[in-house]
Design an enzyme around this catalytic site. Structure first.
Site, PDB file in Angstrom:
ATOM      1  CB  SER A   8      -6.534   5.001  -5.737  1.00  0.00           C
ATOM      2  OG  SER A   8      -6.259   4.632  -7.079  1.00  0.00           O
ATOM      3  CE1 TYR A  29      -1.233   3.523  -4.497  1.00  0.00           C
ATOM      4  CE2 TYR A  29      -3.002   2.944  -6.010  1.00  0.00           C
ATOM      5  CZ  TYR A  29      -2.301   3.896  -5.284  1.00  0.00           C
ATOM      6  OH  TYR A  29      -2.685   5.224  -5.346  1.00  0.00           O
TER       7      TYR A  29
END
Length: 260
Positions: A142, A155
């Site tokens: 990401s 995350y």
């Protein structure tokens, strides 16, 4: 391009993972799908991908929080197809909350699925790749593997961990015909992004439209969502022989987010 290869893609019953599975199948690879969902819907997807591309497609319901099930999934794929040539670590979940209010069970689940599952998959698949002197390991990281955002402690931690894991494994297998890379997408309109909007609304006291405009797309100079198909195209390239010299890389595809 990938005829005769087998690709195992975790978290591939929807979103980015499904787009990658379809793209690999379109290049002739046999596919192992993995993920949660309605059994009938998954079987329809499996059959559609197989029939549209003339490849073999299997499905594993392995739970990405359980190392033994991950190892068994890899072993079953090797028994069925002879090898896992391409491993795509894509499974992921998200939760948005201030760190001092972050539920412990959510932290544990995100680290398990977004980070530890990649380790267990790599650990299981590498011996077969080493025997063949060829392999491709691609992780969906990401932009959050490169930069942080508030309220996403688990995350961001997991994705930074994927970055470190990618670099470490790439160095370990650099002379063995195996490449290890991570794709770092910005915001892609997927179920994962859609589901985090209510939590972000609550954490930031914003409306849904404000979250989309002022939080999500504010990060991307293009002001557009990255598409799952764009991410899949990059994955196909990384799996090709043309990308054999690309390893240990974190490749942003984020509309310019991390350029600043």
């Amino acid at each position: 391009m990938l005829g005769g290869k087998t690709a195992l893609i975790t978290g591939s019953t929807s979103g980015i993972g499904l787009a990658i599975a379809k793209a690999f199948a379109g290049q002739g690879a046999n596919i192992v799908l993995n993920g949660f969902g309605d059994k009938g819907t998954i079987e329809t997807l499996r059959a559609e991908i197989a029939n549209a591309n003339g490849v073999e497609v299997r499905y594993s319901a392995a739970d990405m929080t359980k190392p033994a099930e991950i190892a068994a999934m890899v072993a079953e794929a090797e028994t069925e197809f002879g090898a896992v040539d391409i491993l795509v670590n894509n499974a992921g979940i998200q939760h948005v909350a201030p760190v001092d209010e972050f539920p412990i069970d959510k932290w544990d689940a995100i680290i398990a699925i977004n980070l530890s599952a990649a380790f267990h998959g790599i650990r299981a698949a590498l011996p077969g790749m080493k025997r063949k002197k060829w392999g491709r390991i691609i992780s969906t990281a990401s932009a959050h593997a490169l930069v942080a955002s508030p309220f996403k402690s688990a995350y961001v931690t997991a994705k930074h961990g994927i970055a470190g894991l990618t670099k470490t494994v790439a160095l370990e297998v650099a002379t063995q015909g195996i490449t290890v890379n991570a794709i770092c997408p910005g915001y892609v309109w997927t179920p994962l992004v859609e589901k985090q909007i209510p939590d972000t609304m609550k954490a930031r006291n914003l409306t849904e439209e404000q979250v989309k405009r002022d939080v999500i797309l504010a990060a991307q100079p293009t002001k557009e969502f990255v598409t799952a198909e764009e991410v899949a195209s990059l994955a196909v390239y990384l799996a090709s022989d043309a990308a054999r010299s690309i390893t240990g890389s974190l490749l942003p595809i984020d509309g310019g987010w991390t350029a600043a």
